[in-house]
Design an enzyme around this catalytic site. Structure first.
Site, PDB file in Angstrom:
ATOM      1  N   TYR A  48       3.079  -4.441   6.335  1.00 39.45           N
ATOM      2  CA  TYR A  48       3.530  -3.882   7.016  1.00 39.45           C
ATOM      3  C   TYR A  48       4.183  -4.260   8.903  1.00 39.45           C
ATOM      4  O   TYR A  48       5.093  -3.949   9.785  1.00 39.45           O
ATOM      5  CB  TYR A  48       3.408  -2.339   8.294  1.00 39.45           C
ATOM      6  CG  TYR A  48       4.106  -1.423   7.224  1.00 39.45           C
ATOM      7  CD1 TYR A  48       3.099  -1.093   5.302  1.00 39.45           C
ATOM      8  CD2 TYR A  48       4.711  -0.578   6.732  1.00 39.45           C
ATOM      9  CE1 TYR A  48       3.283   0.173   4.752  1.00 39.45           C
ATOM     10  CE2 TYR A  48       4.929   0.457   5.887  1.00 39.45           C
ATOM     11  CZ  TYR A  48       4.137   0.708   5.012  1.00 39.45           C
ATOM     12  OH  TYR A  48       4.221   1.055   3.554  1.00 39.45           O
TER      13      TYR A  48
ATOM     14  N   ASP B 131       2.093   9.319  -1.468  1.00 38.78           N
ATOM     15  CA  ASP B 131       2.975   9.632  -2.239  1.00 38.78           C
ATOM     16  C   ASP B 131       2.178  10.324  -3.976  1.00 38.78           C
ATOM     17  O   ASP B 131       2.534  11.449  -4.615  1.00 38.78           O
ATOM     18  CB  ASP B 131       3.524   9.308  -2.741  1.00 38.78           C
ATOM     19  CG  ASP B 131       5.054   9.249  -1.290  1.00 38.78           C
ATOM     20  OD1 ASP B 131       3.664   9.623  -0.218  1.00 38.78           O
ATOM     21  OD2 ASP B 131       6.086   9.217  -0.841  1.00 38.78           O
TER      22      ASP B 131
ATOM     23  N   ASP C 212      -4.386  -0.433  -9.493  1.00 40.67           N
ATOM     24  CA  ASP C 212      -3.363   0.058 -10.249  1.00 40.67           C
ATOM     25  C   ASP C 212      -4.329   1.306 -11.447  1.00 40.67           C
ATOM     26  O   ASP C 212      -3.776   1.788 -11.956  1.00 40.67           O
ATOM     27  CB  ASP C 212      -3.083  -0.952 -11.435  1.00 40.67           C
ATOM     28  CG  ASP C 212      -4.351  -2.271 -11.448  1.00 40.67           C
ATOM     29  OD1 ASP C 212      -4.901  -2.379  -9.998  1.00 40.67           O
ATOM     30  OD2 ASP C 212      -4.423  -3.301 -12.387  1.00 40.67           O
TER      31      ASP C 212
ATOM     32  N   LYS D 235      -6.596  -4.823  -4.674  1.00 42.03           N
ATOM     33  CA  LYS D 235      -5.749  -5.365  -5.520  1.00 42.03           C
ATOM     34  C   LYS D 235      -6.673  -7.268  -5.359  1.00 42.03           C
ATOM     35  O   LYS D 235      -5.619  -7.983  -5.516  1.00 42.03           O
ATOM     36  CB  LYS D 235      -4.743  -5.434  -5.646  1.00 42.03           C
ATOM     37  CG  LYS D 235      -3.811  -5.972  -6.687  1.00 42.03           C
ATOM     38  CD  LYS D 235      -4.206  -5.638  -8.071  1.00 42.03           C
ATOM     39  CE  LYS D 235      -2.916  -6.513  -9.175  1.00 42.03           C
ATOM     40  NZ  LYS D 235      -3.593  -5.887 -10.833  1.00 42.03           N
TER      41      LYS D 235
ATOM     42  N   ASP E 282       0.458   4.040   1.414  1.00 39.95           N
ATOM     43  CA  ASP E 282       1.555   4.559   1.143  1.00 39.95           C
ATOM     44  C   ASP E 282       2.003   5.404  -0.491  1.00 39.95           C
ATOM     45  O   ASP E 282       2.700   6.382  -0.548  1.00 39.95           O
ATOM     46  CB  ASP E 282       3.040   3.501   1.523  1.00 39.95           C
ATOM     47  CG  ASP E 282       4.292   4.616   1.283  1.00 39.95           C
ATOM     48  OD1 ASP E 282       4.406   5.279   1.842  1.00 39.95           O
ATOM     49  OD2 ASP E 282       4.832   2.870   1.576  1.00 39.95           O
TER      50      ASP E 282
END
Ligand SMILES: CC(C)[C@H](C(=O)O)[C@@H](O)C(=O)O
Ligand SMILES: CC(C)[C@H](C(=O)O)[C@@H](O)C(=O)O
Lengths: 327, 327
Positions: B121, B228, B200, B168, B224
């Protein structure tokens, strides 16, 4: 025609499910495979200092196809270079729910076509100054086009009507913008129908309405997460095969890892690995045999012996024998 | 004490749910809020060329807190600078399932604590050469520590026993390695119990066993997607509030977007926006009132009027009136 198949069981349950898949392939009369085994993973690293010895690299590079089981702590040091060695550009990850098995979403049949060469997987990282680090994510037009070509062809050949291009181009305007544009252009050129989806919103929709999705074309890391998400929908990693497809070569591996908690007990579910072997059969042109293996696995999942992860008490060997029996 | 609250309805259903939340806040006797409205989004861009006019920036910067509705195509041009304007470092996203509502996983109560300033971002992108683009993902020790401090404190204050640090680091060894180390060090310093999870694998586990998770501390983009995903588990974005917390200032917004398909019909679900207003009350020290609003929303979700997204045929106004009635 004889094909040379490199077999790399790796660590943990890789040592149990890989031989199971080889047994299944050996039971197929129509194919003539020559299996050559190589070492990789934590165990060989402990011995030799190298998680992926040069011999194993060469084995995979020279074989017609490779079967890889799993690796433990060294997973990234094994699988990422192996994907490169076989020149893989597409990581194909089908996530299907099977009748009779408990699944969060029993009506799921999605294939993730994950870009397999770039994004954050380029490994370009630095510590710019003390406590400040960067990772350079790379997206190229060529790789984006190539994965989209593969994805649209895959959808057509396998009868999937819905194609979705996943991206986060509202934030990564230049990189995912390029991915989105290049992939969309491929869709346009082919006059194919497709949707595009922001990957965050897509994560939500996949959870709620997986039946609306068929083939999902993704950048590398998005494909990593979304395909694992979908594994959760269909009952876990024990059922998910994958193929790393290259121009001349390919590597097949279950999506699951080495599962150290159950390794050595002979109770690992070999389905994901056997389904990966079915993808290997497809890839070498033995579509009929690939289908036969899938049908056999499905029939065993439906009414045959089950390993503990699926609520049964069968062994890896029981399930493998049942699959071979069904063939 | 009077607080100045900036109100930025934005586009689409933002114009409908934002006034609903303001109505609820106005119905609370214990607080004295002065609401000042500002414009942002597609509509004002069409008029003035700017999705986020300077007046609106100043409004948000000067207010004690900001309520933001939603923006359409210009969402990223509005919300990302607004998060900066209020100096927000933590994006707090609770995902809870409510009794009586259809949910993929009815036993979910997870709060994502998303780093809100860096990662991809930062907006550092280039076209390095024709068809070759890069995005520089930035992770700093300071920001990683800060979000972890916030996350561990949040878990403690809100009675969550499970804290998970998502990362990760097996692929992004330097950047997510730093995030993981810095966040883990905060856990160690506090003698707090916590787990770490590859994002993951976490995506899969969240889908299958959300009840095992409480507070999840994430890098920006992972937060993010994972939040969701969790919205999908609890029945969609119509129920998810969020807070963008800064040192001296904060902005509250529903996780949903402007929903152009239903905008203007007066049937948008105001719950996420009203729950965001409840987070605003908490933030300004009105915890009791925040709880009262949450209880009222829950009671209406359980047995009051429902908007079409939840299978009912009530209007935004019906639901808002019912919530106020319950207060
Ligand atoms: C082990 C890891 C490097 C790998 C990846 O991120 O690709 C794994 O998660 C996978 O999906 O095969
Ligand atoms: C609109 C977009 C820039 C934003 C984000 O990526 O943060 C949105 O997805 C969110 O989660 O609030």
């Amino acid at each position: 025609m004889t094909h040379e198949i490199a077999v790399i069981p790796g660590d943990g349950i890789g040592q149990e499910v890989t031989p199971a898949a080889v047994e299944v392939l050996e039971a197929i009369d129509a194919v003539d495979f020559d299996f050559v085994e190589g070492e990789a993973g934590d165990a060989v690293k402990a011995e030799t200092g190298e998680a992926l010895p040069e011999e194993t690299r060469e084995l995979a590079a020279d074989a017609d196809a490779t079967l890889f089981g799993a690796a433990g702590e060294t997973a990234a040091d094994v699988i990422l270079p192996l994907r490169q060695v076989v020149g893989s550009f597409a990581n194909v990850r089908p996530a299907r729910s099977y009748p009779g098995l408990d699944a969060v979403q029993p009506d799921t049949d999605i294939v993730f076509i994950r870009e397999n060469t770039e994004g954050v997987y380029k490994g370009i990282e630095s510590e710019i100054s003390d406590g400040v680090t960067t990772c350079t994510r790379v997206i190229t037009e060529d790789a984006s086009e190539k994965i989209a070509e593969y994805g649209f062809s895959y959808a057509k050949q396998n009868g999937y009507d819905d194609v979705t291009i996943a991206h986060k181009a509202n934030v990564m305007r230049t990189t995912d913008g390029l991915f989105l544009d290049a992939a969309s252009a491929v869709g346009e050129d082919r006059d194919a129908s497709y949707d595009t989806a922001l990957m965050d919103a897509l994560a939500m929709h996949l959870v709620m309405n997986p039946q609306d999705y068929g083939v999902v074309i993704c950048p590398n890391l998005a494909g990593d997460m979304l395909s694992d998400l979908a594994a959760g929908l269909v009952g876990g990693l024990g059922l998910l095969p994958s193929a790393n497809i290259g121009e001349e070569n390919a590597l097949f591996e279950p999506v699951h890892g080495s599962a150290p908690d159950i390794a050595g007990e002979g109770i690992a579910n070999p389905s994901a690995m056997i389904l990966s072997a079915a993808m290997l059969l497809d890839h070498l042109g033995y579509d009929e045999q690939g289908d036969a293996v899938r049908t056999a696995v499905e029939s065993v999942l439906d009414s045959g012996p089950r390993t503990p992860d699926l609520g049964g008490d069968a062994s890896t060997e029981d399930v493998t024998a049942a699959v071979i029996e069904e063939l």
